[in-house]
Design a protein around this motif. Structure first.
Motif, PDB file in Angstrom:
ATOM      1  N   ALA A  76       5.563   9.675 -13.918  1.00 10.68           N
ATOM      2  CA  ALA A  76       4.197   9.027 -14.363  1.00 10.68           C
ATOM      3  C   ALA A  76       2.826   9.569 -14.123  1.00 10.68           C
ATOM      4  N   LEU A  77       2.846  10.329 -12.675  1.00 13.60           N
ATOM      5  CA  LEU A  77       1.736  11.315 -12.165  1.00 13.60           C
ATOM      6  C   LEU A  77       1.923  12.264 -12.966  1.00 13.60           C
ATOM      7  N   ASP A  78       3.540  12.906 -12.718  1.00 14.13           N
ATOM      8  CA  ASP A  78       3.257  14.352 -13.935  1.00 14.13           C
ATOM      9  C   ASP A  78       2.931  13.880 -14.417  1.00 14.13           C
ATOM     10  N   LEU A  79       3.043  13.030 -16.040  1.00  9.65           N
ATOM     11  CA  LEU A  79       2.588  12.753 -17.115  1.00  9.65           C
ATOM     12  C   LEU A  79       1.516  12.538 -17.299  1.00  9.65           C
ATOM     13  N   GLY A  80       1.098  12.319 -15.934  1.00 10.09           N
ATOM     14  CA  GLY A  80      -1.000  11.744 -16.179  1.00 10.09           C
ATOM     15  C   GLY A  80      -1.100  10.606 -16.289  1.00 10.09           C
ATOM     16  N   ALA A  81      -0.321   9.871 -16.192  1.00 11.06           N
ATOM     17  CA  ALA A  81      -0.550   8.493 -15.924  1.00 11.06           C
ATOM     18  C   ALA A  81      -2.226   7.814 -14.824  1.00 11.06           C
ATOM     19  N   ASP A  82      -2.771   7.506 -15.390  1.00 12.78           N
ATOM     20  CA  ASP A  82      -3.880   7.054 -13.891  1.00 12.78           C
ATOM     21  C   ASP A  82      -3.595   6.451 -12.691  1.00 12.78           C
ATOM     22  N   VAL A  83      -2.688   5.177 -13.083  1.00 10.82           N
ATOM     23  CA  VAL A  83      -2.786   3.875 -11.746  1.00 10.82           C
ATOM     24  C   VAL A  83      -1.379   3.962 -12.332  1.00 10.82           C
ATOM     25  N   ILE A  84      -0.645   3.831 -10.983  1.00 13.44           N
ATOM     26  CA  ILE A  84       0.553   3.491 -10.974  1.00 13.44           C
ATOM     27  C   ILE A  84       1.167   2.649 -10.865  1.00 13.44           C
ATOM     28  N   GLU A  85       1.908   1.613 -10.980  1.00 14.39           N
ATOM     29  CA  GLU A  85       1.914   0.310 -10.613  1.00 14.39           C
ATOM     30  C   GLU A  85       3.353   0.316  -9.495  1.00 14.39           C
ATOM     31  N   GLN A  86       3.350  -0.573  -8.154  1.00 12.58           N
ATOM     32  CA  GLN A  86       4.479  -1.320  -7.867  1.00 12.58           C
ATOM     33  C   GLN A  86       4.731  -2.759  -7.369  1.00 12.58           C
ATOM     34  N   ASP A  87       5.660  -3.110  -7.078  1.00 15.47           N
ATOM     35  CA  ASP A  87       5.719  -4.563  -7.051  1.00 15.47           C
ATOM     36  C   ASP A  87       6.238  -4.925  -5.895  1.00 15.47           C
ATOM     37  N   LEU A  88       5.967  -5.310  -4.963  1.00 15.79           N
ATOM     38  CA  LEU A  88       6.601  -5.766  -3.451  1.00 15.79           C
ATOM     39  C   LEU A  88       7.161  -7.013  -3.054  1.00 15.79           C
ATOM     40  N   VAL A  89       7.636  -6.757  -2.570  1.00 17.70           N
ATOM     41  CA  VAL A  89       8.808  -7.630  -2.036  1.00 17.70           C
ATOM     42  C   VAL A  89       9.303  -7.620  -0.957  1.00 17.70           C
ATOM     43  N   PRO A  90       9.416  -8.346   0.411  1.00 17.18           N
ATOM     44  CA  PRO A  90       9.797  -7.865   1.518  1.00 17.18           C
ATOM     45  C   PRO A  90      11.539  -8.019   2.035  1.00 17.18           C
ATOM     46  N   SER A 199       4.167 -17.436  -2.764  1.00 12.31           N
ATOM     47  CA  SER A 199       4.554 -18.794  -1.770  1.00 12.31           C
ATOM     48  C   SER A 199       5.900 -18.698  -1.199  1.00 12.31           C
ATOM     49  N   TYR A 200       6.668 -18.522  -1.778  1.00 13.00           N
ATOM     50  CA  TYR A 200       7.917 -18.517  -1.684  1.00 13.00           C
ATOM     51  C   TYR A 200       8.868 -17.232  -0.616  1.00 13.00           C
ATOM     52  N   PHE A 201       7.938 -16.591   0.110  1.00  6.99           N
ATOM     53  CA  PHE A 201       8.348 -15.461   1.251  1.00  6.99           C
ATOM     54  C   PHE A 201       7.684 -16.285   1.948  1.00  6.99           C
ATOM     55  N   ARG A 202       6.030 -16.733   2.448  1.00  5.31           N
ATOM     56  CA  ARG A 202       5.405 -17.408   3.151  1.00  5.31           C
ATOM     57  C   ARG A 202       6.289 -18.790   3.611  1.00  5.31           C
ATOM     58  N   ALA A 203       7.628 -19.305   3.155  1.00  2.00           N
ATOM     59  CA  ALA A 203       7.647 -20.477   3.403  1.00  2.00           C
ATOM     60  C   ALA A 203       8.494 -19.898   3.997  1.00  2.00           C
ATOM     61  N   GLU A 209       0.953 -11.201   1.688  1.00  2.00           N
ATOM     62  CA  GLU A 209      -0.662 -10.633   2.043  1.00  2.00           C
ATOM     63  C   GLU A 209      -0.912 -10.143   3.473  1.00  2.00           C
ATOM     64  N   GLU A 210      -0.544 -10.345   4.558  1.00  2.00           N
ATOM     65  CA  GLU A 210      -0.885 -10.107   6.325  1.00  2.00           C
ATOM     66  C   GLU A 210      -0.434  -8.538   6.429  1.00  2.00           C
ATOM     67  N   ARG A 211       1.228  -8.205   6.079  1.00  2.00           N
ATOM     68  CA  ARG A 211       1.669  -6.688   5.506  1.00  2.00           C
ATOM     69  C   ARG A 211       0.913  -6.376   4.860  1.00  2.00           C
ATOM     70  N   LEU A 212       1.129  -6.588   3.294  1.00  2.00           N
ATOM     71  CA  LEU A 212       0.538  -5.518   2.948  1.00  2.00           C
ATOM     72  C   LEU A 212      -1.405  -5.483   3.502  1.00  2.00           C
ATOM     73  N   ALA A 213      -2.177  -5.978   3.588  1.00  2.00           N
ATOM     74  CA  ALA A 213      -3.176  -5.736   4.531  1.00  2.00           C
ATOM     75  C   ALA A 213      -3.101  -4.453   5.307  1.00  2.00           C
ATOM     76  N   ARG A 214      -2.568  -4.960   5.698  1.00  2.00           N
ATOM     77  CA  ARG A 214      -1.879  -3.298   7.553  1.00  2.00           C
ATOM     78  C   ARG A 214      -1.831  -2.531   6.816  1.00  2.00           C
ATOM     79  N   GLN A 215      -0.962  -2.690   5.891  1.00  2.00           N
ATOM     80  CA  GLN A 215      -0.240  -1.099   5.669  1.00  2.00           C
ATOM     81  C   GLN A 215      -1.669  -0.300   5.041  1.00  2.00           C
ATOM     82  N   LEU A 216      -2.488  -1.258   3.713  1.00  2.00           N
ATOM     83  CA  LEU A 216      -3.713  -0.143   3.008  1.00  2.00           C
ATOM     84  C   LEU A 216      -4.433  -0.309   4.622  1.00  2.00           C
ATOM     85  N   ARG A 217      -5.159  -1.024   5.534  1.00  2.00           N
ATOM     86  CA  ARG A 217      -5.730  -0.361   6.566  1.00  2.00           C
ATOM     87  C   ARG A 217      -5.558   0.991   7.130  1.00  2.00           C
TER      88      ARG A 217
END
Length: 386
Positions: A76-90, A199-203, A209-217
């Motif tokens: 995707a990056l080599d083709l020139g995509a402007d943004v690349i999507e990721q879906d996250l699960v733990p 919500s499923y994973f929080r239960a 969200e907290e895990r993602l926020a740590r990675q972003l920081r």
């Protein structure tokens, strides 16, 4: 809730790459022409560094490689995509990995691993019974013994050539890769990151969200000028992320009669039809920077599958400074509106360019696409015509 006047969200996103370029380089798709800013749109108030319309590689270049693999992201990056999507699960031990769903029977070779046969089970996820193998039942080390495979082999038989070539990437690996690509290419790699079933994973005690926020920081991507969108089908996940980081948030929207799962759990009676009203968009704009509607919310399909007249959604969202990134454009006949299908083979390519022209004409800010090279050509055509 009344719409509050504030610095425009689309203005914020327009400044994102400008700020990121001076602070942290996360990667750089695009050509020399793009680097010079030619053909780029403007967010209100500041020149944007994302083209308008932008092309978002849906799960990477998933039309050509098994989705959510480093191979799909790299292509995707080599083709020139402007943004690349990721879906996250733990994983069981709390690592974030890139999979469209936590059920991995259809996207990995787990069924071929006798040592994991006893982990096949049935779970209820967002009210639906699902049978298979689930990331939350595997440690990261165990998950890394699996190999990725094509999710829809009947439609994309050519993608099966790459079955087993790549493993399941962690989000940390993707961030490291994007940072290195940024250094090499000199411009930010934009990411579109989705929290799946929050919500499923929080239960389960595996809050995303907290895990993602740590990675972003950790990667200095927690600011509102970061080249990252955080998206979710559960508005409360974006609200939670907004309390943790300033990274721009996007609320994903399914069909008009659909209720987000966090609404189901909380007893909120609203459906997507309520969220795309002026009042609903005011509410979204109070905590998010954009919406990601299904394409049918932008241009509904008639009973025969052909496109009808565009709705007011794009105009209404833009009036509230919300970016609009609808999903998903795929080249194959079976995924295109009826008027753009060609021939009888559902897996053959139809008139994707015609469909893209129709969607771009509505004024959308970007589009998710499985074949980003097709969408990039159509986007360039659209900018030349404006």
């Amino acid at each position: 809730m009344a719409h509050q006047q504030r610095p425009g969200r689309r203005a914020v996103l327009g400044a994102t790459a400008l700020g990121a370029a001076g602070a942290v380089t996360l990667g750089a798709p695009g050509t020399a022409q793009a680097a010079a800013g030619e053909g780029y749109g403007r967010w209100p108030g500041r020149p944007g560094r994302l083209p308008v319309p932008a092309v978002i590689a849906h799960r990477g270049a998933s039309g050509y490689r098994p989705e959510h693999t480093m191979g799909a992201y790299e292509l995707a990056l080599d083709l020139g995509a402007d943004v690349i999507e990721q879906d996250l699960v733990p994983t069981k031990d709390g690592h974030l990995v890139c999979r469209h769903e936590n059920e991995i029977g259809g996207t990995t070779d787990v069924a071929e691993h006798a040592e994991f046969a006893d982990r096949r089970t049935t779970k209820t996820i967002d009210g639906q019974a699902v049978t298979g193998w689930f990331t939350e039942d595997f440690t990261l080390a165990e998950l890394k013994t699996l190999r990725a495979v094509e999710r829809i082999p009947r439609q994309r038989q050519h993608n099966t050539l790459y079955n087993g070539r790549w493993d399941v990437p962690t989000f940390a690996e993707v961030l490291d890769w994007a940072r290195e690509q940024g250094r090499r290419r000199g411009r930010p790699v934009w990411l579109h990151v989705e929290t799946k079933h929050p919500s499923y994973f929080r239960a389960l005690g595996l809050g995303l969200e907290e895990r993602l926020a740590r990675q972003l920081r950790r990667h200095r991507l927690h600011r509102r000028d970061a080249p990252v969108f955080v998206q979710s089908f559960e508005p409360s996940s974006i609200q939670r992320m907004a309390r943790l980081v300033d990274t721009p948030g996007v609320v994903l929207l399914w069909t008009a009669d659909w209720r987000p799962w966090d609404f189901e759990e909380s007893g909120d009676p609203r459906t997507v039809a309520d969220l795309i009203t002026p009042e609903g968009l005011d509410w979204i704009a109070s905590f998010a920077h954009g919406i990601g509607p299904t394409l049918e919310l932008v241009i509904p399909q008639r009973a025969d599958g052909t496109l009808g007249e565009p709705t007011s959604l794009v105009r209404d969202a833009h009036a509230r400074d919300l970016v609009v990134h609808p999903y998903t454009l795929r080249n194959e006949n079976s995924f295109l509106p009826a008027g753009f299908r060609r021939g009888e083979d559902p897996n053959a390519y139809g008139d994707a360019f015609g469909a893209l022209r129709a969607y771009f004409a509505t004024g959308i800010d970007g589009i998710f696409a499985d074949q980003p090279d097709t969408a990039l050509l159509a986007a360039a055509d659209h900018r030349r015509r404006r």
